[in-house]
Design an enzyme around this catalytic site. Structure first.
Site, PDB file in Angstrom:
ATOM      1  N   HIS A 107       3.959 -26.794 -18.890  1.00 11.46           N
ATOM      2  CA  HIS A 107       3.524 -25.434 -18.555  1.00 11.46           C
ATOM      3  C   HIS A 107       4.658 -24.464 -18.839  1.00 11.46           C
ATOM      4  CE1 HIS A 107       1.611 -22.067 -16.512  1.00 11.46           C
ATOM      5  NE2 HIS A 107       2.793 -21.826 -15.962  1.00 11.46           N
ATOM      6  N   ASP A 186      -6.988 -20.723  -5.762  1.00 11.34           N
ATOM      7  CA  ASP A 186      -5.925 -20.038  -6.494  1.00 11.34           C
ATOM      8  C   ASP A 186      -6.478 -18.882  -7.306  1.00 11.34           C
ATOM      9  OD1 ASP A 186      -3.181 -19.781  -7.689  1.00 11.34           O
ATOM     10  OD2 ASP A 186      -4.320 -20.257  -9.494  1.00 11.34           O
ATOM     11  N   ARG A 193      -3.592 -11.049  -5.039  1.00 15.16           N
ATOM     12  CA  ARG A 193      -2.166 -10.731  -5.113  1.00 15.16           C
ATOM     13  C   ARG A 193      -1.908  -9.631  -6.142  1.00 15.16           C
ATOM     14  NH1 ARG A 193      -0.010 -15.939  -7.095  1.00 15.16           N
ATOM     15  NH2 ARG A 193       1.914 -14.756  -7.369  1.00 15.16           N
ATOM     16  N   SER A 208       0.802 -21.457  -7.152  1.00 17.14           N
ATOM     17  CA  SER A 208      -0.251 -21.104  -8.103  1.00 17.14           C
ATOM     18  C   SER A 208      -0.131 -21.943  -9.376  1.00 17.14           C
ATOM     19  CB  SER A 208      -0.167 -19.615  -8.440  1.00 17.14           C
ATOM     20  OG  SER A 208      -1.102 -19.259  -9.437  1.00 17.14           O
ATOM     21  N   LYS A 212      -2.635 -25.781 -10.322  1.00 17.87           N
ATOM     22  CA  LYS A 212      -3.434 -26.004 -11.534  1.00 17.87           C
ATOM     23  C   LYS A 212      -2.960 -27.247 -12.280  1.00 17.87           C
ATOM     24  CE  LYS A 212      -2.909 -21.628 -12.940  1.00 17.87           C
ATOM     25  NZ  LYS A 212      -2.657 -20.769 -11.768  1.00 17.87           N
TER      26      LYS A 212
END
Length: 472
Positions: A107, A186, A193, A208, A212
């Protein structure tokens, strides 16, 4: 247990239990239709008037208050892990256990010209490591991995769960879009947010991202935390704090997790724009120094190989990062990674000939406008975010979910930090389909700083470090 008490406890600096966090997050994921009834019941103390389903729901405004309390008070490592686990269990998860081997995922926290996934996924798969990746669409200066892939004719990212797993088993790589049922808490909390000034919270960011990744089922997770002008994290201290938080979550919840901090002062790749980035990725996979628009970025190649080296080590394919780097370089130069890319594109319905002729099969812009240097010297700065915004102005990114993007447009960098230029040299090119090229060209020109130095003055800049640190 009441949402009110959980909010008050965090507001006052208390440490929430895993049960309290799960109650709150799962209640928020459910939604709350009967706001006035609950408010009246709480004021009167008559909670018995609420049935169990209603009592366990959490409203948007309660979640907003809680997010602000977390923003101001922070969270412990245990709380952050509990929050992540609660978000993971708020919806479906992907079970990758039927696939043999250690499944890996990478990621990136986001940057400009960050095309690593398009190179890394087939490269790592060619090294014998399964890559089961669920990605999102871009929001901001360029498209996301899915948008880039969809610029390949025919390629689909809408894979059924069965097709996704079968493809990873067969060719060791698949990339699909995230479903609405994956970490729904999320998705709701992130949207909240964004409008309540609570985005810049390390525990909320870390949970967050990791929720995932954990829900997607990988055994080992590598985080590429970008640092610099073109990144969300502008300085190394903040980036390292985020990296440590995410690695702690992953390790605490039973996944092998590591993070690499990489530079994002200037665009990582020379291409910024969806089809353009695909073309550069293919050129690197094909071991070419150039593609149809100009030279490829050595920085992009280097960072991708460093990421691949660590994934090889984490997956047990190499005894060390150094051995992993050797394996990655050998696999890339052998042509095996490009061949795996062909198979990946074909498996997802795309035209695999794009691997050999990206310049003719990928979408093409009708306008190609050079941006030239007004004077000679040394490129001392190149604002990555300014370049990204120029690409977005052309239509390469989206401002809101659902906005269309133009896959053909973008910006291509020809001169990077440390390069010597003369007056009139091409610094970059703008690829456009309408008159917006003029404003984009000016923005790209403004992104460059050219100072004294270069061949005539014998000036030079030390190469910018690409790897700024790592966390295990």
């Amino acid at each position: 247990m009441r949402a009110y008490d959980i909010i008050a406890k965090k507001r006052d600096g208390g440490e929430l239990t895993a049960e309290e966090i799960r109650f709150f997050i799962h209640g928020f994921a459910k939604g709350k239709p009967f706001v006035n009834q609950e408010a009246n019941a709480l004021r009167s103390g008559d909670e018995e008037s609420l049935d169990n389903g209603e009592r366990h729901c959490v409203t948007d405004y309660q979640a907003a208050a809680w997010a602000m309390a977390v923003f101001l008070r922070g969270m412990t490592e245990a709380e952050t892990a509990a929050l992540t686990e609660a978000m993971v269990t708020s919806g479906e998860t992907v079970d990758l256990s039927p696939i043999p081997g250690i499944k890996v995922d990478k990621h990136s926290t986001g940057g400009v010209g960050d095309t690593t996934t398009l190179i890394l996924a087939p490269l790592v798969a060619a090294m014998g490591i399964p890559v089961a990746k669920m990605s999102g669409r871009g929001l901001g200066h360029t498209g996301g991995t899915l948008d880039k892939l969809e610029s390949i004719p025919g390629l689909s990212i809408d894979l059924s769960r069965e097709k996704f797993l079968a493809q990873v088993k067969d060719i060791h790589v698949a990339v699909a879009g995230q479903t609405a049922n994956l970490v729904p808490a999320d998705q709701k909390l992130y949207a909240l947010r964004d409008v309540t000034a609570t985005v810049e919270s390390i525990p909320l960011i870390a949970s967050s991202v990791m929720s995932k990744k954990l829900a997607a089922g990988a055994d080992a997770i590598l985080l590429d935390v970008k640092v610099g002008r073109g990144a969300f994290m502008k300085n190394q201290d903040d980036a390292k704090e985020l990296a440590r938080a995410m690695v702690a979550i992953g390790n605490r919840l039973g996944r092998r997790t590591a993070a690499l901090l990489t530079a994002m002062e200037q665009p990582l790749g020379n291409a910024v724009g969806n089809a353009l980035e695909v073309a550069e990725a293919i050129a690197i996979l094909a071991n070419r120094d150039e593609c149809g628009f100009g030279p490829i970025s050595a920085d992009l190649r280097t960072v991708t190989l460093e990421l691949a080296a660590r994934l090889a080590w984490m997956a047990g394919k190499a005894d060390s990062v150094e051995a992993g780097l050797h394996l990655a370089e050998t696999t890339l130069t052998s042509g095996a990674a490009l061949e795996r890319f062909r198979r990946f594109v074909a498996a997802q319905g795309g035209d695999s000939r794009v691997a050999d002729a990206p310049e003719t099969l990928l979408p093409q812009a009708s306008i190609r406008q050079p941006v030239r240097a007004s004077h000679g010297g040394l490129v001392t700065a190149l604002d990555a975010m300014a370049v990204g915004r120029a690409a977005a102005l052309l239509g390469a990114g989206r401002q809101q979910k659902g906005d269309p993007i133009d896959p053909a447009v973008g910006v291509v960098i020809h001169k990077r930090i440390g390069d010597t230029v003369k007056a009139g040299d091409v610094l970059a090119e703008v690829f456009a389909n309408d008159s917006r090229w003029q404003a984009a060209a000016q923005a790209v020109s403004d992104a460059y700083a050219i100072g004294p130095g270069g061949e005539e003055e014998n000036g030079a800049l030390a190469p910018l470090p690409l790897i700024l640190g790592e966390v295990h």
